[in-house]
Enzyme design. Structure first.
Site, mmCIF file in Angstrom:
data_model
loop_
_atom_site.group_PDB
_atom_site.id
_atom_site.type_symbol
_atom_site.label_atom_id
_atom_site.label_comp_id
_atom_site.label_asym_id
_atom_site.label_seq_id
_atom_site.Cartn_x
_atom_site.Cartn_y
_atom_site.Cartn_z
ATOM 1 N N SER A 68 -10.772 -25.713 -13.996
ATOM 2 C CA SER A 68 -11.123 -27.269 -14.580
ATOM 3 C C SER A 68 -12.564 -27.616 -14.458
ATOM 4 O O SER A 68 -13.148 -27.086 -13.424
ATOM 5 C CB SER A 68 -10.089 -28.228 -13.748
ATOM 6 O OG SER A 68 -8.723 -27.855 -14.140
HETATM 7 N N1 SAH Z 1 -6.556 -24.544 -10.126
HETATM 8 C C1 SAH Z 1 -7.211 -23.339 -10.657
HETATM 9 C C2 SAH Z 1 -6.928 -23.448 -12.261
HETATM 10 C C3 SAH Z 1 -5.845 -23.068 -12.706
HETATM 11 S S1 SAH Z 1 -5.543 -22.827 -14.345
HETATM 12 C C4 SAH Z 1 -8.529 -23.397 -10.439
HETATM 13 O O1 SAH Z 1 -8.992 -24.186 -9.707
HETATM 14 O O2 SAH Z 1 -9.069 -22.233 -10.688
HETATM 15 C C5 SAH Z 1 -3.686 -22.537 -14.307
HETATM 16 C C6 SAH Z 1 -3.094 -21.675 -13.588
HETATM 17 O O3 SAH Z 1 -1.642 -21.632 -13.442
HETATM 18 C C7 SAH Z 1 -3.292 -20.297 -14.300
HETATM 19 O O4 SAH Z 1 -3.873 -19.353 -13.257
HETATM 20 C C8 SAH Z 1 -1.977 -19.708 -14.504
HETATM 21 O O5 SAH Z 1 -1.736 -18.392 -14.609
HETATM 22 C C9 SAH Z 1 -1.114 -20.592 -13.757
HETATM 23 N N2 SAH Z 1 0.429 -20.654 -13.862
HETATM 24 C C10 SAH Z 1 0.841 -21.130 -14.990
HETATM 25 N N3 SAH Z 1 2.052 -21.188 -15.006
HETATM 26 C C11 SAH Z 1 2.418 -20.934 -13.551
HETATM 27 C C12 SAH Z 1 3.803 -20.955 -12.800
HETATM 28 N N4 SAH Z 1 4.926 -21.185 -13.276
HETATM 29 N N5 SAH Z 1 3.595 -20.739 -11.493
HETATM 30 C C13 SAH Z 1 2.314 -20.647 -10.881
HETATM 31 N N6 SAH Z 1 1.250 -20.608 -11.625
HETATM 32 C C14 SAH Z 1 1.253 -20.491 -12.748
#
Ligand code: SAH
Length: 224
Positions: A68
């Site tokens: 983000s």
């Molecule tokens: N917080 C992260 C950005 C996350 S992007 C950072 O600081 O870099 C969103 C993430 O959520 C992705 O890596 C995706 O693979 C994960 N995601 C999506 N659905 C999910 C689920 N059901 N459980 C765990 N992770 C999930």
């Protein structure tokens, strides 16, 4: 821990990022600002994007996912009102950047990721930074992590169709859940608070996140 950090080639960009993107937009929590001045964000993005790591935008982190924009990380973290004694759950580890910030501000952080490759890379980096209070697990975060509940804070970094019931159930009394809710192109950042036996929610800001997958997330054909 913060004092021991070796200033990196990007330390100036990081100070500027905090001053111009975070403080100027009205977030003044000193612990949060200090954490954002400390965490080397350039290590959490793909090498070809390191130069852009401190700019005012989201960036790719592999597997079609994104880290983000710094301000959104700050805003979501600020909404949790962490004091340092909390157990926090993050859903969507991605690069581990948000988890690193949470690790500096809470007592214990559990963070869940569906892609093993992202989880492994994040865990390695968090260990290198000696953030030993952050534990990365490969799991469907839409169901939370009941065995470590209750949490005083839960932060979801992928957009959900609605706030998942299991996450609300795993919030301790007085706990806060911060989650983007909505479909592609139409999401609101929601803050949920658990007070007594009730939950209160409010919309904070329009946002744009990648989809939450898993049992209570978006199905492939629903996200267009
Ligand atoms: N917080 C992260 C950005 C996350 S992007 C950072 O600081 O870099 C969103 C993430 O959520 C992705 O890596 C995706 O693979 C994960 N995601 C999506 N659905 C999910 C689920 N059901 N459980 C765990 N992770 C999930």
């Amino acid at each position: 821990m913060i004092d021991m950090f070796d200033p990196s080639p990007f330390s100036e960009q990081r100070l500027r990022m905090v001053a111009e993107q975070i403080e100027r937009r009205g977030i003044h929590d000193p612990r949060l600002l200090e954490a954002m001045r400390w965490v080397p964000r350039h290590l959490f993005v793909d090498p070809e994007f390191q130069e852009a790591a401190y700019e005012d935008c989201p960036l790719p982190i592999g597997n079609g996912q994104t880290i983000s924009q710094p301000y959104i990380v700050a805003l979501m973290t600020h909404l949790l009102r962490l004091k340092g004694s909390e157990t926090v759950l993050e859903v969507g580890t991605g690069s581990g950047y948000q988890a690193a910030i949470l690790g500096l501000l809470a007592r214990q952080v559990f963070t869940l990721e569906v892609y093993p490759a992202l989880a492994e890379a994040a865990a390695r980096l968090l260990a290198e930074l000696k953030l030993t209070n952050v534990e990365v697990r490969v799991a469907d975060g839409s169901l939370g992590l009941p065995e470590k509940a209750p949490y005083q804070g839960i932060l979801v970094t992928a957009a959900a169709p609605c706030a998942p019931g299991p996450l609300l159930e795993q919030l301790g009394s007085g706990g806060r859940l911060v989650i983007p809710v909505g479909a592609r192109g139409n999401q609101d950042l929601q803050l949920w608070q658990h007070k007594g036996t009730r939950f209160f929610s409010k919309d904070i800001a329009p946002v744009a996140f990648v989809p939450l997958r898993g049992s209570l997330g978006w199905k492939e054909n629903e996200w267009r």
